[in-house]
Scaffold this active site. Structure first.
Site, PDB file in Angstrom:
ATOM      1  N   PHE A 290       0.853  -1.191   0.000  1.00  0.00           N
ATOM      2  CA  PHE A 290       0.000   0.000   0.000  1.00  0.00           C
ATOM      3  C   PHE A 290       0.882   1.231   0.000  1.00  0.00           C
ATOM      4  O   PHE A 290       1.740   1.388   0.859  1.00  0.00           O
ATOM      5  CB  PHE A 290      -0.933   0.034   1.215  1.00  0.00           C
ATOM      6  CG  PHE A 290      -1.859   1.221   1.164  1.00  0.00           C
ATOM      7  CD1 PHE A 290      -2.990   1.206   0.357  1.00  0.00           C
ATOM      8  CD2 PHE A 290      -1.573   2.379   1.874  1.00  0.00           C
ATOM      9  CE1 PHE A 290      -3.821   2.322   0.267  1.00  0.00           C
ATOM     10  CE2 PHE A 290      -2.414   3.494   1.793  1.00  0.00           C
ATOM     11  CZ  PHE A 290      -3.539   3.458   0.985  1.00  0.00           C
TER      12      PHE A 290
ATOM     13  N   ASP B 185       9.153   2.759   1.647  1.00  0.00           N
ATOM     14  CA  ASP B 185       7.969   3.456   2.147  1.00  0.00           C
ATOM     15  C   ASP B 185       7.873   3.158   3.641  1.00  0.00           C
ATOM     16  O   ASP B 185       7.416   2.087   4.043  1.00  0.00           O
ATOM     17  CB  ASP B 185       6.725   2.980   1.386  1.00  0.00           C
ATOM     18  CG  ASP B 185       5.452   3.681   1.870  1.00  0.00           C
ATOM     19  OD1 ASP B 185       5.475   4.266   2.972  1.00  0.00           O
ATOM     20  OD2 ASP B 185       4.442   3.623   1.148  1.00  0.00           O
TER      21      ASP B 185
ATOM     22  N   LYS C  86       2.347  10.011   8.164  1.00  0.00           N
ATOM     23  CA  LYS C  86       1.701   9.500   9.383  1.00  0.00           C
ATOM     24  C   LYS C  86       2.259  10.130  10.673  1.00  0.00           C
ATOM     25  O   LYS C  86       1.902  11.237  10.999  1.00  0.00           O
ATOM     26  CB  LYS C  86       1.753   7.973   9.398  1.00  0.00           C
ATOM     27  CG  LYS C  86       0.915   7.376   8.255  1.00  0.00           C
ATOM     28  CD  LYS C  86       0.220   6.084   8.610  1.00  0.00           C
ATOM     29  CE  LYS C  86      -0.969   5.845   7.683  1.00  0.00           C
ATOM     30  NZ  LYS C  86      -0.670   5.041   6.503  1.00  0.00           N
TER      31      LYS C  86
HETATM   32  C1  LIG Z   1      -0.890   5.352   5.064  1.00  0.00           C
HETATM   33  C2  LIG Z   1       0.127   4.927   4.097  1.00  0.00           C
HETATM   34  C3  LIG Z   1       0.319   5.610   2.887  1.00  0.00           C
HETATM   35  C4  LIG Z   1      -0.562   6.747   2.440  1.00  0.00           C
HETATM   36  O1  LIG Z   1      -0.496   7.873   3.272  1.00  0.00           O
HETATM   37  P1  LIG Z   1      -1.603   9.016   3.110  1.00  0.00           P
HETATM   38  O2  LIG Z   1      -1.131  10.074   4.069  1.00  0.00           O
HETATM   39  O3  LIG Z   1      -2.923   8.428   3.486  1.00  0.00           O
HETATM   40  O4  LIG Z   1      -1.572   9.469   1.710  1.00  0.00           O
HETATM   41  C5  LIG Z   1       1.333   5.171   2.057  1.00  0.00           C
HETATM   42  N1  LIG Z   1       2.130   4.149   2.400  1.00  0.00           N
HETATM   43  C6  LIG Z   1       1.979   3.477   3.557  1.00  0.00           C
HETATM   44  C7  LIG Z   1       2.906   2.352   3.899  1.00  0.00           C
HETATM   45  C8  LIG Z   1       0.953   3.823   4.438  1.00  0.00           C
HETATM   46  O5  LIG Z   1       0.785   3.128   5.565  1.00  0.00           O
END
Ligand SMILES: *Cc1c(COP(=O)(O)O)cnc(C)c1O
Length: 394
Positions: free
Chosen positions: A136, A221, A250
């Site tokens: 994700f 990420d 986050k």
């Molecule tokens: C939450 C998340 C995202 C997306 O972040 P947003 O601030 O909602 O755009 C991308 N990568 C990972 C691993 C995430 O947990």
């Protein structure tokens, strides 16, 4: 259930299926609803409120900054943004930072950076981005395309060209997918939304080696794994290797919306004036919140507490798992913990809610526990006791 709500939500687009509870206040590991009911929060904004709700250091920083200067353009120098970049670089592999406002935006920045880097170092064919199935990376077009979940792509084609997906943890498949035309490999070191999936031992080191050999950037990420969640400031520290680029969001600014794309030596100077930009990115308000959050995380014993509570919590969950067939696996690092259920994940979330505890279920059957990193043993014990009880009733 809607008649229990005090306020009108009918003008919101239907993008979530929220639990019908209206949260209005938070302190530490607790949140309160509009009726005054208190919940123990083991979701923490999905790994946003790592220091708990309304941590005094963050609140103070935001109050002071809001009274002084909330926003100016990046057409000017912003001292606290420089301080934040220095703090992040001093505590990571990175040499330079770009600030934005969310995780998806940070991924967009990383993909753009990787393509420019590919163009400069390998030529104009090197636009490919290899990502993992089950990953994700966010909801904007490139971040969504990078996301390895078909249900998230549904209805939004045509997607961004140049992306391919391989199974997470399979070094051979990655080897076959990465080549001359690859600009970057993007991975979560531990998949979050995909179900708290940890990599096989040695996998990330193999990925690192492959990227070196093929001249592809390795993007981590760490939007969910970063900012102390796994007991070190960043998860890559746990795997004995470093990425070239890392994206954060986050927990970065203690609850305020902020994202960042960090680059190490190889990719630190890819962008030039005009290559990329963000109006709000790194503005004084969010930058001061982030500085306060990072300093608190590094200085306040927060990481040690995360490691200790993570080990304790995992051990207690495994003790429950040993006594039932309902649990397939307990996994995770630090306070990023997933419990894969045979069945009954969503029912367990409801049962926790009835017991005034917030937890989340991801990837259909993985209960995910993401408490604030300042969580106490007593709070962990409360959740463990509730879980034992709930498992008995499923
Ligand atoms: C939450 C998340 C995202 C997306 O972040 P947003 O601030 O909602 O755009 C991308 N990568 C990972 C691993 C995430 O947990």
């Amino acid at each position: 259930m809607n008649e229990t709500l005090q306020n009108d939500y009918s003008h919101l687009m239907n993008t979530y299926r929220p639990i019908p509870v209206e949260l209005v206040r938070g302190e530490g590991a607790y949140v309160w609803d509009v009726m005054g009911r208190r919940f123990l929060d083991f979701v923490a904004g999905i790994a946003v409120n790592n220091l708990g709700h309304c941590h005094p250091a963050v609140v103070d920083a935001v109050k002071k900054q809001a009274e002084t200067l909330i926003h100016v353009s990046n057409l000017y120098r912003i001292p606290v943004q420089g301080e934040l970049a220095q703090l992040l670089c001093e505590n990571s592999f990175a040499r330079s930072c770009f600030f934005c406002n969310s995780g998806a935006e940070a991924v967009e920045a990383a993909v753009k950076l990787a393509r420019r880097h590919g163009l400069k170092t390998k030529g104009d064919e090197a636009v490919g981005v290899v990502a993992a199935r089950g990953s994700f990376h966010g909801r904007t077009m490139a971040a969504m395309t990078a996301t390895g979940q078909e249900k998230i792509h549904g209805g939004y084609g045509p997607l961004v060209p140049g992306f391919t997906h391989v199974p997470f943890g399979d070094a051979t498949a990655l080897h076959e997918a990465v080549g001359e035309e690859t600009a970057a490999v993007i991975l979560e070191p531990i998949q979050g939304e995909g179900g708290v999936v940890t990599p096989p031992v040695g996998y990330l080191a193999q990925v690192r080696e492959l990227c070196n050999r093929e001249g592809a950037l390795l993007i981590f990420d760490e939007i969910q794994t970063g900012m102390g969640r796994t007991g070190t400031l960043f998860a890559y520290e746990r795997f004995g290797m470093m990425p070239d680029v890392m994206v954060l969001a986050k927990g970065l600014a203690g609850g305020l919306p902020m994202g960042a794309c960090l680059a190490g030596e190889r990719a630190a100077s890819v962008f030039e004036p005009g290559s990329h930009a963000s109006t709000f990115g790194g503005n004084p308000l969010v930058s001061s919140a982030a500085c306060a959050a990072i300093k608190t995380t590094l200085e306040g014993g927060v990481l040690d507490n995360c490691t200790a509570m993570g080990e304790y919590f995992t051990k207690e969950l495994r003790r429950i798992a040993d006594k039932t067939d309902l649990i397939r696996e307990v996994r995770g690092i630090g306070l990023m913990i997933g419990v894969e259920m045979e069945r009954g994940g969503p029912d367990a979330v409801d049962a926790f809610f009835e017991r005034d505890i917030l937890v989340n279920c991801t990837a259909e059957r993985v209960l995910r526990f993401l408490p604030p990193l300042i969580v106490t043993k007593e709070q962990v014990d409360e959740v463990v006791a509730a879980f034992g009880d709930i498992i008995g009733g499923l």
